[in-house]
Design a protein around this motif. Structure first.
Motif, PDB file in Angstrom:
ATOM      1  N   ALA A 144       0.821  -1.216   0.000  1.00 47.80           N
ATOM      2  CA  ALA A 144       0.000   0.000   0.000  1.00 47.80           C
ATOM      3  C   ALA A 144       0.854   1.265   0.000  1.00 47.80           C
ATOM      4  CB  ALA A 144      -0.933   0.004   1.205  1.00 47.80           C
ATOM      5  N   HIS A 145       2.168   1.107   0.096  1.00 46.48           N
ATOM      6  CA  HIS A 145       3.052   2.269   0.205  1.00 46.48           C
ATOM      7  C   HIS A 145       3.975   2.361  -1.004  1.00 46.48           C
ATOM      8  CE1 HIS A 145       1.641   2.810   4.279  1.00 46.48           C
ATOM      9  NE2 HIS A 145       1.790   1.512   4.437  1.00 46.48           N
ATOM     10  N   ASP A 146       3.794   3.432  -1.776  1.00 51.85           N
ATOM     11  CA  ASP A 146       4.647   3.657  -2.933  1.00 51.85           C
ATOM     12  C   ASP A 146       5.495   4.901  -2.703  1.00 51.85           C
ATOM     13  OD1 ASP A 146       2.875   5.752  -3.296  1.00 51.85           O
ATOM     14  OD2 ASP A 146       2.104   5.064  -5.203  1.00 51.85           O
ATOM     15  N   SER A 147       6.349   5.219  -3.640  1.00 52.82           N
ATOM     16  CA  SER A 147       7.261   6.349  -3.496  1.00 52.82           C
ATOM     17  C   SER A 147       6.555   7.704  -3.537  1.00 52.82           C
ATOM     18  CB  SER A 147       8.338   6.301  -4.575  1.00 52.82           C
ATOM     19  OG  SER A 147       7.750   6.423  -5.846  1.00 52.82           O
ATOM     20  N   HIS A 148       5.307   7.718  -3.946  1.00 59.49           N
ATOM     21  CA  HIS A 148       4.546   8.974  -4.043  1.00 59.49           C
ATOM     22  C   HIS A 148       3.614   9.182  -2.854  1.00 59.49           C
ATOM     23  CE1 HIS A 148       6.027   9.187  -8.136  1.00 59.49           C
ATOM     24  NE2 HIS A 148       5.550   7.985  -8.356  1.00 59.49           N
ATOM     25  N   ASN A 149       3.649   8.271  -1.879  1.00 56.55           N
ATOM     26  CA  ASN A 149       2.743   8.315  -0.720  1.00 56.55           C
ATOM     27  C   ASN A 149       1.281   8.434  -1.146  1.00 56.55           C
ATOM     28  OD1 ASN A 149       4.556   7.978   1.426  1.00 56.55           O
ATOM     29  ND2 ASN A 149       5.192  10.120   1.252  1.00 56.55           N
ATOM     30  N   THR A 150       0.913   7.687  -2.152  1.00 59.09           N
ATOM     31  CA  THR A 150      -0.439   7.715  -2.710  1.00 59.09           C
ATOM     32  C   THR A 150      -1.496   7.433  -1.651  1.00 59.09           C
ATOM     33  OG1 THR A 150       0.427   6.995  -4.845  1.00 59.09           O
ATOM     34  CG2 THR A 150      -1.928   6.714  -4.496  1.00 59.09           C
ATOM     35  N   MET A 151      -1.220   6.479  -0.760  1.00 60.83           N
ATOM     36  CA  MET A 151      -2.216   6.077   0.232  1.00 60.83           C
ATOM     37  C   MET A 151      -2.668   7.241   1.113  1.00 60.83           C
ATOM     38  SD  MET A 151      -2.172   2.920   2.850  1.00 60.83           S
ATOM     39  CE  MET A 151      -3.554   2.613   3.918  1.00 60.83           C
ATOM     40  N   LYS A 152      -1.765   8.156   1.426  1.00 60.21           N
ATOM     41  CA  LYS A 152      -2.111   9.295   2.289  1.00 60.21           C
ATOM     42  C   LYS A 152      -3.159  10.195   1.652  1.00 60.21           C
ATOM     43  CE  LYS A 152       2.009   9.677   5.068  1.00 60.21           C
ATOM     44  NZ  LYS A 152       3.093  10.535   5.548  1.00 60.21           N
ATOM     45  N   GLU A 153      -3.165  10.252   0.334  1.00 61.85           N
ATOM     46  CA  GLU A 153      -4.071  11.149  -0.389  1.00 61.85           C
ATOM     47  C   GLU A 153      -5.377  10.480  -0.824  1.00 61.85           C
ATOM     48  OE1 GLU A 153      -3.201  14.398  -0.775  1.00 61.85           O
ATOM     49  OE2 GLU A 153      -1.371  13.920   0.337  1.00 61.85           O
ATOM     50  N   LEU A 154      -5.435   9.144  -0.758  1.00 61.10           N
ATOM     51  CA  LEU A 154      -6.596   8.422  -1.275  1.00 61.10           C
ATOM     52  C   LEU A 154      -7.848   8.612  -0.431  1.00 61.10           C
ATOM     53  CD1 LEU A 154      -5.257   4.937  -2.415  1.00 61.10           C
ATOM     54  CD2 LEU A 154      -6.086   6.798  -3.841  1.00 61.10           C
ATOM     55  N   LYS A 155      -8.981   8.577  -1.138  1.00 58.56           N
ATOM     56  CA  LYS A 155     -10.283   8.582  -0.459  1.00 58.56           C
ATOM     57  C   LYS A 155     -11.243   7.738  -1.298  1.00 58.56           C
ATOM     58  CE  LYS A 155     -11.284  13.145  -2.383  1.00 58.56           C
ATOM     59  NZ  LYS A 155     -10.235  13.079  -3.343  1.00 58.56           N
ATOM     60  N   PRO A 156     -12.288   7.205  -0.684  1.00 57.59           N
ATOM     61  CA  PRO A 156     -13.258   6.417  -1.451  1.00 57.59           C
ATOM     62  C   PRO A 156     -13.778   7.203  -2.662  1.00 57.59           C
ATOM     63  CG  PRO A 156     -13.651   6.145   0.883  1.00 57.59           C
ATOM     64  CD  PRO A 156     -12.615   7.239   0.746  1.00 57.59           C
ATOM     65  N   GLY A 157     -13.856   6.512  -3.790  1.00 55.82           N
ATOM     66  CA  GLY A 157     -14.304   7.130  -5.031  1.00 55.82           C
ATOM     67  C   GLY A 157     -13.159   7.480  -5.972  1.00 55.82           C
ATOM     68  N   ASP A 158     -11.921   7.525  -5.443  1.00 51.29           N
ATOM     69  CA  ASP A 158     -10.767   7.827  -6.284  1.00 51.29           C
ATOM     70  C   ASP A 158     -10.455   6.659  -7.208  1.00 51.29           C
ATOM     71  OD1 ASP A 158     -10.439  10.264  -5.055  1.00 51.29           O
ATOM     72  OD2 ASP A 158      -8.679   9.692  -3.879  1.00 51.29           O
ATOM     73  N   ASN A 159     -10.040   6.976  -8.419  1.00 46.38           N
ATOM     74  CA  ASN A 159      -9.579   5.956  -9.357  1.00 46.38           C
ATOM     75  C   ASN A 159      -8.075   5.784  -9.191  1.00 46.38           C
ATOM     76  OD1 ASN A 159     -12.093   5.445 -10.558  1.00 46.38           O
ATOM     77  ND2 ASN A 159     -11.869   7.234 -11.860  1.00 46.38           N
ATOM     78  N   ILE A 160      -7.622   4.530  -9.184  1.00 45.39           N
ATOM     79  CA  ILE A 160      -6.198   4.259  -9.044  1.00 45.39           C
ATOM     80  C   ILE A 160      -5.771   3.171 -10.018  1.00 45.39           C
ATOM     81  CG2 ILE A 160      -6.057   4.937  -6.617  1.00 45.39           C
ATOM     82  CD1 ILE A 160      -5.980   1.926  -5.932  1.00 45.39           C
ATOM     83  N   SER A 161      -4.473   3.116 -10.231  1.00 43.43           N
ATOM     84  CA  SER A 161      -3.867   2.065 -11.031  1.00 43.43           C
ATOM     85  C   SER A 161      -3.077   1.190 -10.068  1.00 43.43           C
ATOM     86  CB  SER A 161      -2.932   2.691 -12.065  1.00 43.43           C
ATOM     87  OG  SER A 161      -2.320   1.705 -12.839  1.00 43.43           O
ATOM     88  N   ALA A 162      -3.256  -0.124 -10.156  1.00 43.26           N
ATOM     89  CA  ALA A 162      -2.566  -1.049  -9.256  1.00 43.26           C
ATOM     90  C   ALA A 162      -2.030  -2.230 -10.047  1.00 43.26           C
ATOM     91  CB  ALA A 162      -3.514  -1.524  -8.158  1.00 43.26           C
ATOM     92  N   TYR A 163      -1.002  -2.840  -9.496  1.00 42.27           N
ATOM     93  CA  TYR A 163      -0.357  -4.008 -10.097  1.00 42.27           C
ATOM     94  C   TYR A 163      -0.996  -5.263  -9.493  1.00 42.27           C
ATOM     95  CZ  TYR A 163       3.524  -7.084 -11.486  1.00 42.27           C
ATOM     96  OH  TYR A 163       4.290  -8.079 -12.024  1.00 42.27           O
ATOM     97  N   ILE A 164      -1.333  -6.234 -10.327  1.00 38.28           N
ATOM     98  CA  ILE A 164      -1.973  -7.458  -9.843  1.00 38.28           C
ATOM     99  C   ILE A 164      -0.897  -8.462  -9.424  1.00 38.28           C
ATOM    100  CG2 ILE A 164      -3.533  -9.362 -10.390  1.00 38.28           C
ATOM    101  CD1 ILE A 164      -4.714  -7.446 -12.580  1.00 38.28           C
ATOM    102  N   ILE A 165      -0.904  -8.819  -8.137  1.00 40.24           N
ATOM    103  CA  ILE A 165       0.050  -9.791  -7.597  1.00 40.24           C
ATOM    104  C   ILE A 165      -0.531 -11.199  -7.657  1.00 40.24           C
ATOM    105  CG2 ILE A 165       1.267 -10.537  -5.518  1.00 40.24           C
ATOM    106  CD1 ILE A 165       1.456  -7.617  -4.707  1.00 40.24           C
ATOM    107  N   GLU A 166      -1.792 -11.328  -7.231  1.00 43.71           N
ATOM    108  CA  GLU A 166      -2.469 -12.634  -7.193  1.00 43.71           C
ATOM    109  C   GLU A 166      -3.879 -12.467  -7.722  1.00 43.71           C
ATOM    110  OE1 GLU A 166      -2.929 -15.436  -3.645  1.00 43.71           O
ATOM    111  OE2 GLU A 166      -1.405 -14.007  -2.964  1.00 43.71           O
TER     112      GLU A 166
END
Length: 189
Positions: free
Chosen positions: A64-86
């Motif tokens: 949940a932690h990337d170099s841009h600290n994306t998680m700190k800024e996220l809120k429900p309804g936001d669109n994000i791009s994620a990498y599929i691990i499983e």
């Protein structure tokens, strides 16, 4: 009565087939790819993501932690791009990573800059006697002393390696315009 039943079910089958042809193909998340989704819920170190109404993904722990600290800024309804691990964990959720998504985007930026001969910005994290080291999203880079611009080149009398290192350490934390001259994806450099 049998012919009436056949006609009714025959029509329903034709309607169902037509609807299936018109509907978009359902693509299930494949590990090793990036996917877009909408944040539905955020808890301490967990993010739940709706993946186009097909399934739900989870981003947890260090993922949940990337170099841009994306998680700190996220809120429900936001669109994000994620990498599929499983594709599915024991709870039936797709396991996702913001960290790996950020890393994939950085790789793309480095490869594109290399292929196009473009200049990008990089910040040195460390220095050693041979040059400057950098790391972006787990991708390591090296700027040899010989490749530094004259204004940054650590000229010292007698080639004292300790003095060269001291001068290079003064450049740590500074942003440089750089040209990528080599990419080694297999070794993360």
């Amino acid at each position: 009565m049998a012919t009436q039943m056949t006609k009714i079910f025959g029509d329903e089958n034709a309607v169902m087939e037509a609807l299936m042809k018109e509907s978009p193909e359902i693509v299930f998340p494949q590990p090793g790819t990036l996917i877009e989704g909408t944040v539905t819920d955020i808890h301490k170190n967990k993010i739940l993501v709706d993946l186009g109404g097909i399934t739900t993904g989870i981003i947890a722990g260090k993922e949940a932690h990337d170099s841009h600290n994306t998680m700190k800024e996220l809120k429900p309804g936001d669109n994000i791009s994620a990498y599929i691990i499983e594709s599915e964990n024991p709870d039936g959720l797709v396991v996702l990573s913001l960290r790996r998504a950020s890393q994939e985007k950085s790789w793309k930026m480095f490869v594109d800059a290399y292929e196009e001969g473009e200049i990008i910005q990089a910040t040195a994290n460390e220095a050693n006697k041979g040059g400057l080291l950098l790391e972006v999203d787990g991708i390591k880079g090296f700027i040899p002393v010989s490749q530094l611009a004259p204004m940054h080149y650590p000229r010292v009398n007698g080639a004292d390696s300790n003095l060269i290192l001291k001068r290079l350490q003064e450049l740590v934390g500074k942003a440089f315009d750089v040209k990528v001259i080599n990419v080694d994806h297999d070794n993360g450099k």
